[in-house]
Design an enzyme around this catalytic site. Structure first.
Site, mmCIF file in Angstrom:
data_model
loop_
_atom_site.group_PDB
_atom_site.id
_atom_site.type_symbol
_atom_site.label_atom_id
_atom_site.label_comp_id
_atom_site.label_asym_id
_atom_site.label_seq_id
_atom_site.Cartn_x
_atom_site.Cartn_y
_atom_site.Cartn_z
ATOM 1 N N HIS A 371 0.845 -1.197 0.000
ATOM 2 C CA HIS A 371 0.000 0.000 0.000
ATOM 3 C C HIS A 371 0.878 1.244 0.000
ATOM 4 O O HIS A 371 1.917 1.288 0.660
ATOM 5 C CB HIS A 371 -0.922 0.010 1.223
ATOM 6 C CG HIS A 371 -2.186 -0.771 1.017
ATOM 7 N ND1 HIS A 371 -3.385 -0.186 0.698
ATOM 8 C CD2 HIS A 371 -2.415 -2.106 1.058
ATOM 9 C CE1 HIS A 371 -4.305 -1.127 0.565
ATOM 10 N NE2 HIS A 371 -3.742 -2.305 0.780
ATOM 11 N N SER A 388 -6.204 3.393 -5.802
ATOM 12 C CA SER A 388 -5.675 4.257 -4.741
ATOM 13 C C SER A 388 -5.827 5.727 -5.089
ATOM 14 O O SER A 388 -6.107 6.570 -4.230
ATOM 15 C CB SER A 388 -4.201 3.918 -4.493
ATOM 16 O OG SER A 388 -4.074 2.646 -3.890
ATOM 17 N N ALA A 390 -8.225 7.127 -6.871
ATOM 18 C CA ALA A 390 -9.613 7.530 -6.636
ATOM 19 C C ALA A 390 -9.918 7.607 -5.152
ATOM 20 O O ALA A 390 -10.640 8.509 -4.692
ATOM 21 C CB ALA A 390 -10.559 6.540 -7.319
ATOM 22 N N GLU A 391 -9.379 6.670 -4.386
ATOM 23 C CA GLU A 391 -9.656 6.649 -2.949
ATOM 24 C C GLU A 391 -9.057 7.873 -2.262
ATOM 25 O O GLU A 391 -9.729 8.521 -1.441
ATOM 26 C CB GLU A 391 -9.103 5.352 -2.342
ATOM 27 C CG GLU A 391 -9.927 4.127 -2.740
ATOM 28 C CD GLU A 391 -9.146 2.824 -2.650
ATOM 29 O OE1 GLU A 391 -9.741 1.788 -2.989
ATOM 30 O OE2 GLU A 391 -7.959 2.844 -2.272
ATOM 31 N N PHE A 423 0.991 3.532 6.971
ATOM 32 C CA PHE A 423 -0.293 3.794 7.634
ATOM 33 C C PHE A 423 -1.410 3.525 6.622
ATOM 34 O O PHE A 423 -1.420 4.092 5.530
ATOM 35 C CB PHE A 423 -0.345 5.244 8.099
ATOM 36 C CG PHE A 423 -1.659 5.642 8.708
ATOM 37 C CD1 PHE A 423 -1.962 5.322 10.023
ATOM 38 C CD2 PHE A 423 -2.605 6.332 7.957
ATOM 39 C CE1 PHE A 423 -3.170 5.697 10.594
ATOM 40 C CE2 PHE A 423 -3.825 6.699 8.511
ATOM 41 C CZ PHE A 423 -4.102 6.381 9.834
ATOM 42 N N ALA A 426 -9.082 3.099 5.414
ATOM 43 C CA ALA A 426 -10.078 3.173 4.339
ATOM 44 C C ALA A 426 -10.539 4.619 4.244
ATOM 45 O O ALA A 426 -11.453 5.048 4.958
ATOM 46 C CB ALA A 426 -11.247 2.235 4.620
#
Length: 471
Positions: A371, A388, A390-391, A423, A426
């Protein structure tokens, strides 16, 4: 690869509104099984007499012999029971679907004429009223073909519905493959119609009932008096009407047999139930063909991608990025026992999460380290995955001030220095302020605690990604 064909999910927690005509809160399907003259009998070329659904307790087949009493009970259904039921339903103007055994219909021309005059739907109940369970597939296919042919010859029109009753594991598929039927009812799995994909055929199933059914006068546990049947039907009716009034209309199938409910003492309970049901408002009495046509128009089937039917290559290509840069999760999930329950976002997430949870700590750590840092160097260089990107944009992390970006980079560095992985949160569940608050709190946690928290957040991110892809 193992696949589980049964669908244990169905319409789920929020079934569709059937939007029954007139805003009805319940649809009732009255089904009259016409089997008399189609049952096991030496006269019909069978090896034994009939033993199923009669008023002879514990009846057994008589190999090589006619069972006079059994034949006589079936004869009652055709000679007396049918006409009693015909008078009842026509006098009340109630529509009926007949499950007609083709050979029985062929031996009952006056009853068929009465069905047609009353505009009852005459569906196919198979060629003969016999067990299909041990029929070789080719034999059963031929029996279905002959049932359609004879039914059409006898009634003047081909059947648009099918119910075998004593079916095999192949029956529904074989009936659907004919392309003949608007509906099939060899299912007891729901209170609403639903679609089944059989090859290129989108087949509507209208589930039937073996409990709101007079067959329980002849089976144990069962009904003893007409009142037993009445009370059960009233209770089913009242519960379903209440559900309909609360915004979740259903349908109620009521199964009837000429030789059973056609007896006067049993019929009294049905008559009292009909009094109760017809006195209520908001009830649609309908033939099954009418229900089928309404459902097909209101809820036409729409095919969509189904993860459980994909080959491994397509599955991994589609879902390999759900867990960041970790296609092995999808690869292993594809080998699980997948089925219709996994064709939704919730179901597929469960399968992927099972793989992730049972992976080694090092494998899960690899997923965590795959991540990106939030608003870190990869984001600045526009090298994030599409998911990622878009998030992070959803929480405004793509539009930080210089001071905000510096804060994130400082917090990222401190977190990774302590825990050894980025870290992870969501971000779609939080705003920018909430993410910063979580950063401060979680950096101070023990690493084992934070590892578990990060893994849970990875699963949540996967769930949110799947919900954008699947129902």
């Amino acid at each position: 690869m193992t696949r589980y064909p049964r669908n244990l999910t169905g319409h789920g927690a929020t079934p569709p509104d059937p939007r029954w005509p007139g805003g009805a809160k319940l649809a009732i399907s009255l089904v009259l099984n016409y089997e008399e003259g189609g049952e096991n009998c030496l006269l019909h070329g069978d090896a034994t007499s009939e033993a199923f659904l009669s008023d002879i307790p514990g009846a057994q087949p008589w190999p090589g012999q006619r069972h006079w009493n059994m034949e006589s009970l079936y004869d009652y259904g055709a000679r007396a029971g049918f006409w009693r039921l015909h008078r009842l339903f026509t006098s009340r103007g109630l529509p009926v679907t007949v499950y007609g055994v083709a050979t029985a219909l062929a031996r009952s021309p006056e009853q068929v004429a009465a069905m047609r005059e009353a505009d009852w739907e005459i569906a196919s109940h198979g060629l003969k009223w016999v067990e299909h369970r041990n029929m070789p597939e080719a034999e059963e296919r031929a029996a279905i073909t002959e049932a359609i042919r004879l039914h059409t010859e006898v009634t003047g029109t081909p059947p648009r519905g099918w119910y075998t009753g004593r079916c095999s594991m192949n029956t529904v598929r074989l009936a659907a493959e004919t392309g003949q039927f608007d509906w099939i009812s060899d299912a007891y799995d729901d209170d609403l119609p639903h679609w089944l994909e059989v090859g290129d055929r989108d087949q509507l199933l209208i589930p039937y009932s073996l409990e709101a059914n007079d067959m329980r006068f002849a089976t144990a546990p069962g009904w003893v008096t007409g009142g037993d049947f009445e009370h059960y039907l009233r209770d089913a009716f009242d519960v379903l009407c209440a559900e309909g009034a609360a915004g979740a209309p259903k349908m109620l199938s009521i199964g009837l047999h000429c030789r059973l409910i056609g007896r006067p003492g049993k019929l009294a309970g049905l008559m009292r139930f009909l009094d109760h049901a017809q006195a209520q408002g908001g009830v649609w009495f309908a033939r099954r063909i009418d229900i089928a046509r309404h459902w097909a128009a209101t809820h036409p089937h729409q095919r969509r991608e189904r993860p459980s039917t994909m080959d491994r290559e397509a599955f991994v290509a589609r879902f390999g990025g759900i867990f960041e840069h970790s296609p092995w999760v999808a690869e292993r999930a594809h080998a699980l026992e997948l089925g219709p329950a996994h064709d939704s976002a919730t179901g597929l997430h469960n399968a992927l999460a099972r793989v992730f949870r049972t992976a080694s700590r090092d494998e899960r750590l690899g997923v965590l380290r795959a991540h990106p840092d939030l608003a870190g160097k990869l984001a600045a260089a526009r090298r994030l995955t599409a998911e990622s990107t878009a998030e992070q944009a959803s929480a405004g992390l793509d539009a930080l001030t210089d001071n905000e970006r510096a804060t994130f980079q400082r917090l990222n560095a401190a977190y990774v220095a302590k825990h050894g992985f980025p870290f992870i949160i969501a971000v779609r569940d939080h705003d920018k302020a909430g993410i910063l608050a979580a950063f401060h709190t979680r950096t101070g946690n023990a690493t084992d605690t934070e590892f578990a928290t990060a893994c849970a957040q990875v699963e949540r991110i996967a769930e949110l990604r799947l919900k954008e892809m699947l129902p």
